[in-house]
Design a protein around this motif. Sequence first.
Motif, PDB file in Angstrom:
ATOM      1  N   ASN A  28     -29.327 -68.863  95.966  1.00 41.53           N
ATOM      2  CA  ASN A  28     -29.427 -67.404  95.893  1.00 41.53           C
ATOM      3  C   ASN A  28     -30.825 -66.809  95.986  1.00 41.53           C
ATOM      4  N   LEU A  29     -31.879 -67.621  95.959  1.00 42.01           N
ATOM      5  CA  LEU A  29     -33.241 -67.076  95.932  1.00 42.01           C
ATOM      6  C   LEU A  29     -34.030 -67.532  97.161  1.00 42.01           C
ATOM      7  N   PRO A  30     -33.928 -66.821  98.278  1.00 42.15           N
ATOM      8  CA  PRO A  30     -34.621 -67.236  99.499  1.00 42.15           C
ATOM      9  C   PRO A  30     -36.137 -67.200  99.383  1.00 42.15           C
ATOM     10  N   ASP A  31     -36.673 -66.374  98.489  1.00 43.59           N
ATOM     11  CA  ASP A  31     -38.129 -66.258  98.331  1.00 43.59           C
ATOM     12  C   ASP A  31     -38.642 -67.053  97.124  1.00 43.59           C
ATOM     13  N   ALA A  32     -37.874 -68.052  96.706  1.00 38.50           N
ATOM     14  CA  ALA A  32     -38.265 -68.844  95.530  1.00 38.50           C
ATOM     15  C   ALA A  32     -39.604 -69.531  95.761  1.00 38.50           C
ATOM     16  N   ASN A  33     -40.353 -69.672  94.674  1.00 38.59           N
ATOM     17  CA  ASN A  33     -41.651 -70.353  94.741  1.00 38.59           C
ATOM     18  C   ASN A  33     -42.010 -70.828  93.331  1.00 38.59           C
ATOM     19  N   PHE A  34     -41.330 -71.869  92.867  1.00 43.23           N
ATOM     20  CA  PHE A  34     -41.555 -72.362  91.514  1.00 43.23           C
ATOM     21  C   PHE A  34     -41.128 -73.821  91.421  1.00 43.23           C
TER      22      PHE A  34
ATOM     23  N   ASP B 149      -7.887 -76.008  97.000  1.00 45.07           N
ATOM     24  CA  ASP B 149      -7.778 -74.605  97.399  1.00 45.07           C
ATOM     25  C   ASP B 149      -9.165 -73.980  97.449  1.00 45.07           C
ATOM     26  N   VAL B 150      -9.439 -73.219  98.491  1.00 44.64           N
ATOM     27  CA  VAL B 150     -10.741 -72.565  98.642  1.00 44.64           C
ATOM     28  C   VAL B 150     -10.543 -71.106  99.027  1.00 44.64           C
ATOM     29  N   ASN B 151     -11.551 -70.306  98.748  1.00 47.26           N
ATOM     30  CA  ASN B 151     -11.563 -68.903  99.159  1.00 47.26           C
ATOM     31  C   ASN B 151     -12.990 -68.530  99.510  1.00 47.26           C
ATOM     32  N   ASN B 152     -13.302 -68.584 100.786  1.00 49.60           N
ATOM     33  CA  ASN B 152     -14.635 -68.240 101.273  1.00 49.60           C
ATOM     34  C   ASN B 152     -14.742 -66.729 101.365  1.00 49.60           C
ATOM     35  N   THR B 153     -15.388 -66.127 100.377  1.00 50.41           N
ATOM     36  CA  THR B 153     -15.484 -64.669 100.293  1.00 50.41           C
ATOM     37  C   THR B 153     -16.701 -64.113 101.026  1.00 50.41           C
ATOM     38  N   THR B 154     -17.458 -64.974 101.721  1.00 52.28           N
ATOM     39  CA  THR B 154     -18.631 -64.508 102.461  1.00 52.28           C
ATOM     40  C   THR B 154     -18.221 -64.132 103.882  1.00 52.28           C
ATOM     41  N   THR B 155     -19.192 -63.816 104.689  1.00 54.50           N
ATOM     42  CA  THR B 155     -18.932 -63.414 106.082  1.00 54.50           C
ATOM     43  C   THR B 155     -19.292 -64.534 107.063  1.00 54.50           C
ATOM     44  N   GLU B 156     -19.507 -65.728 106.552  1.00 57.85           N
ATOM     45  CA  GLU B 156     -19.842 -66.845 107.428  1.00 57.85           C
ATOM     46  C   GLU B 156     -19.237 -68.133 106.901  1.00 57.85           C
ATOM     47  N   GLN B 157     -19.249 -69.164 107.743  1.00 61.23           N
ATOM     48  CA  GLN B 157     -18.719 -70.450 107.333  1.00 61.23           C
ATOM     49  C   GLN B 157     -19.541 -71.052 106.194  1.00 61.23           C
ATOM     50  N   GLN B 158     -18.882 -71.874 105.370  1.00 62.47           N
ATOM     51  CA  GLN B 158     -19.549 -72.562 104.269  1.00 62.47           C
ATOM     52  C   GLN B 158     -19.182 -74.042 104.322  1.00 62.47           C
ATOM     53  N   ASP B 159     -19.942 -74.852 103.589  1.00 61.19           N
ATOM     54  CA  ASP B 159     -19.624 -76.283 103.552  1.00 61.19           C
ATOM     55  C   ASP B 159     -18.804 -76.597 102.307  1.00 61.19           C
ATOM     56  N   MET B 160     -18.027 -77.697 102.375  1.00 61.84           N
ATOM     57  CA  MET B 160     -17.109 -77.997 101.280  1.00 61.84           C
ATOM     58  C   MET B 160     -16.954 -79.504 101.103  1.00 61.84           C
ATOM     59  N   MET B 161     -16.733 -79.906  99.846  1.00 63.57           N
ATOM     60  CA  MET B 161     -16.337 -81.266  99.474  1.00 63.57           C
ATOM     61  C   MET B 161     -15.328 -81.150  98.341  1.00 63.57           C
TER      62      MET B 161
ATOM     63  N   ASN C 260     -15.911 -69.329  90.088  1.00 61.05           N
ATOM     64  CA  ASN C 260     -17.111 -69.040  90.859  1.00 61.05           C
ATOM     65  C   ASN C 260     -17.871 -67.858  90.266  1.00 61.05           C
ATOM     66  N   HIS C 261     -19.183 -67.817  90.529  1.00 57.69           N
ATOM     67  CA  HIS C 261     -19.979 -66.668  90.119  1.00 57.69           C
ATOM     68  C   HIS C 261     -19.464 -65.393  90.784  1.00 57.69           C
ATOM     69  N   ILE C 262     -19.703 -64.291  90.150  1.00 57.41           N
ATOM     70  CA  ILE C 262     -19.397 -62.996  90.736  1.00 57.41           C
ATOM     71  C   ILE C 262     -20.694 -62.348  91.195  1.00 57.41           C
ATOM     72  N   GLY C 263     -20.775 -61.959  92.451  1.00 51.59           N
ATOM     73  CA  GLY C 263     -21.947 -61.274  92.966  1.00 51.59           C
ATOM     74  C   GLY C 263     -23.017 -62.194  93.524  1.00 51.59           C
TER      75      GLY C 263
END
Length: 377
Positions: free
Chosen positions: A182-188, A346-358, A314-317
Amino acid sequence: MLKSKIYKISAALVLIALLTGGIWYRQLTNRHKAIVKSFVFEKLGIVDKGWKVANLSETYKMISPEFYIDGIYKSMEGPKASNYVQLSQDSTVLWLTAFRVKALTAKSLQPVSNDFICHTNIDFNDVKYYSSFHLEKRIGSQYPRLTSLSHGMENFSFPKGYGVPMKGNELLYVTTESLNHNLPDANFWIRHEVDIQYTKAKNIKPLMSRTAFVMLPYDKSNPYKQPTDPGTNQCIPVETKNHSYDDGKDNKLSGHWVIPIGKNTYRSSINQQLQIQDSLRLHAAAIHVHPFATAISLVDKTTDKAIFTSKVKNHIGKTGISSIEPFSSETGVWLYQNHDYEIVLDVNNTTTEQQDMMGSMFLFFYDKELEAILQKN
């Protein structure tokens, strides 16, 4: 004049090397970039590559080297580290009872979000382990992974009165890997603290581990072709090098695949993975899934009933898993050789793009054969 030419040639070669290295680095996957950065940081002394270890009263505690989080790292992409664990100096039988991992700040070692934990794998040397208990016939029968903790299931313990026995001076091999959805600008920098709990108590019943996971077929001649035919139960693998298997009939299967947008259900037979001879009594299960999984079940197809279902919250938001229900039972549930078993995910991809799964389960069964051996000693 000669020195001047040497300097110019040297400078040109350095520049070419830097450009070539830069181009090569940019073409690497996120996972391989993390490996390169970790190697460079260790060689330059930027990161402390040592583990902090303390073998306390019935808890082996270790804190990983520092992991640099500098962008998005999806599952199996982040910086990682491995360490050998020896619980004691002699061959006294100890009983593994629980496992835990948590994320810490790198310097002050204060807890931070477990969203920075991808997985922690706990492997054993099956040759030494089975030989020490005179169970050589089991060597090589399964991948020697005892269990795995992962995002959403950072704590796992066996039911009261049960544990996995091992001689204290044998080695476990622990690998822990970081995550950041979730943090694309992470630096830590962070660390992982891994705890293995054990006991010397008597009257513990032994468990053995069997790993079962979803494997879906893919088109080996054109693995990334889209869309797949829903009727074939085929998948699109994330890649064909890792987590790719052969079904013995020259058909390819993937344990790490792509899920489209929306809800889907995946099924996979696990009869060969369970290797049941006559019957087995299941007492515990640790679960590994990726974000956007909503439930995973071990199903008896013969009776058309779920042995257990682990709900996934799953997390919300934001992307991530808040919790995964473990399975634990002192009484146990019987599984039989003449029944068919499968994992249903069972899966529910709530994003707008494909995701990876195991979808994986580390299943722990009562080990009658090993108990008989232990009682003789």
